[in-house]
Design an enzyme around this catalytic site. Structure first.
Site, mmCIF file in Angstrom:
data_model
loop_
_atom_site.group_PDB
_atom_site.id
_atom_site.type_symbol
_atom_site.label_atom_id
_atom_site.label_comp_id
_atom_site.label_asym_id
_atom_site.label_seq_id
_atom_site.Cartn_x
_atom_site.Cartn_y
_atom_site.Cartn_z
ATOM 1 C CE LYS A 53 -3.705 -2.421 2.353
ATOM 2 N NZ LYS A 53 -4.126 -2.955 3.645
ATOM 3 C CD GLN A 97 -3.963 -5.008 6.814
ATOM 4 O OE1 GLN A 97 -3.947 -4.004 6.114
ATOM 5 N NE2 GLN A 97 -4.391 -6.169 6.359
ATOM 6 C CG ASP A 120 -10.402 -0.680 5.067
ATOM 7 O OD1 ASP A 120 -10.087 -1.186 3.978
ATOM 8 O OD2 ASP A 120 -9.712 -0.778 6.102
HETATM 9 N N1 GUN Z 1 -7.441 -7.319 6.245
HETATM 10 C C1 GUN Z 1 -7.684 -8.040 5.120
HETATM 11 N N2 GUN Z 1 -8.262 -7.272 4.178
HETATM 12 C C2 GUN Z 1 -8.388 -6.053 4.707
HETATM 13 C C3 GUN Z 1 -8.908 -4.834 4.208
HETATM 14 O O1 GUN Z 1 -9.401 -4.706 3.067
HETATM 15 N N3 GUN Z 1 -8.851 -3.777 5.061
HETATM 16 C C4 GUN Z 1 -8.330 -3.879 6.303
HETATM 17 N N4 GUN Z 1 -8.342 -2.790 7.064
HETATM 18 N N5 GUN Z 1 -7.854 -4.999 6.802
HETATM 19 C C5 GUN Z 1 -7.878 -6.067 6.002
#
Ligand code: GUN
Length: 285
Positions: A53, A97, A120
């Site tokens: 990211k 996350q 998200d």
């Molecule tokens: N863990 C796995 N996929 C995601 C996601 O799309 N966003 C977040 N914040 N955590 C994750």
């Protein structure tokens, strides 16, 4: 070489090119889109995602900060970090996350993120808006799947979409987005009886089970579009999806590989959402 493979890496490249133009336009107006990622603990898979990211942000000229917190941090401390980011004008998007360690209530953390910075799309306000078709941040993975289908010219209206998996991150929102595009949607999950009888009816099959190579050709109708959301390691420690690609690609009309399918799209949509959050600060004032 297969011709029915959906190239997520290439489509993500097309999506991020457009985001890059929007970033440049924002910069000309004095706004640099900023994303903050909070990573609690040191799960190696999470670290890989988080690094990807940050790299993509950099490539697109966006600002990014990574906040790494101890595995045993208290919920209060984590919430304080989120609140500080809510107040920080340089940050337009906040991503915590998941999963989080067991001492922390995930729902409370998600509810603390400002809905305006919830890139998200997990905050209940954004989930509710998505459900009733109002403009909101869409969860990145299902949003990325919709883009893959669009760029691959897959017709959705009137088709039977079967989703295996009912998580808040993927399965549930995936069904909603397909429903909004007039698919007939069936949700399957770990308690579904006779899974084959449902998947064999799918024109579009989205697999998000978290179980390596669980879905082979026997589950798939001839000509179906198969989207594999899984990321697992096989017996040789090689990345693989929830779909047995070699077998499934013999019957699918279109199919995403792992890696190089849905994964790159998730990151591309996060960038798009962050850019949108920054644009909203100009138009919502
Ligand atoms: N863990 C796995 N996929 C995601 C996601 O799309 N966003 C977040 N914040 N955590 C994750």
């Amino acid at each position: 070489m297969s011709t029915n493979k959906i190239d997520g890496k290439q489509i993500a490249g097309l999506v991020t090119e457009k985001v890059k133009e929007r970033v440049e336009n924002l910069k000309s107006k004095g706004v640099v889109p900023g994303l903050a990622v909070i990573l609690v603990g040191s799960n190696p898979a999470s670290q890989t995602y988080v690094n990807n990211k940050a790299k993509t942000c950099e490539r697109l000229g966006m600002y990014s900060v990574l906040i790494e917190l101890d595995e045993d941090i208290s919920e209060d401390e984590l919430l304080k970090n989120v609140e500080a980011l809510n107040q920080d004008d340089k940050i337009h998007g906040i991503l915590v996350q998941l999963p989080l360690p067991s001492q922390i209530n995930e729902d409370r953390v998600i509810a603390t993120i400002s809905p305006l910075k919830d890139v998200d799309g997990f905050h209940p306000e954004n989930v509710g808006k998505m459900m009733i078709g109002q403009q909101s941040f869409l969860p990145c993975t299902p949003f990325g799947v919709m883009k893959l289908l669009e760029y691959s010219d897959v017709e959705i209206a009137g088709k039977h979409a079967v989703i295996i998996g009912r998580s808040n991150i993927v399965g549930k929102p995936m069904g909603q987005l397909l429903l909004q595009k007039d698919a007939t949607v069936t949700y399957c999950h770990s308690r579904t009886k006779d899974l084959h009888s449902f998947t064999k009816q799918a024109d579009i099959l989205v697999v998000a089970t978290g179980r390596a190579k669980m879905i082979d050709a026997s589950y798939i109708k001839e000509g179906a579009v198969v989207i594999d959301v899984g990321i697992n390691r096989d017996e040789n420690n090689k990345l693989c999806g929830d779909v047995d690609f070699a077998s499934a690609q013999e019957v699918a009309s279109k199919i995403t590989p792992v890696p190089g399918g849905v994964g790159p799209m998730t990151i591309a949509m996060l960038m798009e959402n962050t850019c949108l959050a920054a644009e909203n600060t100009l138009t919502n004032k």
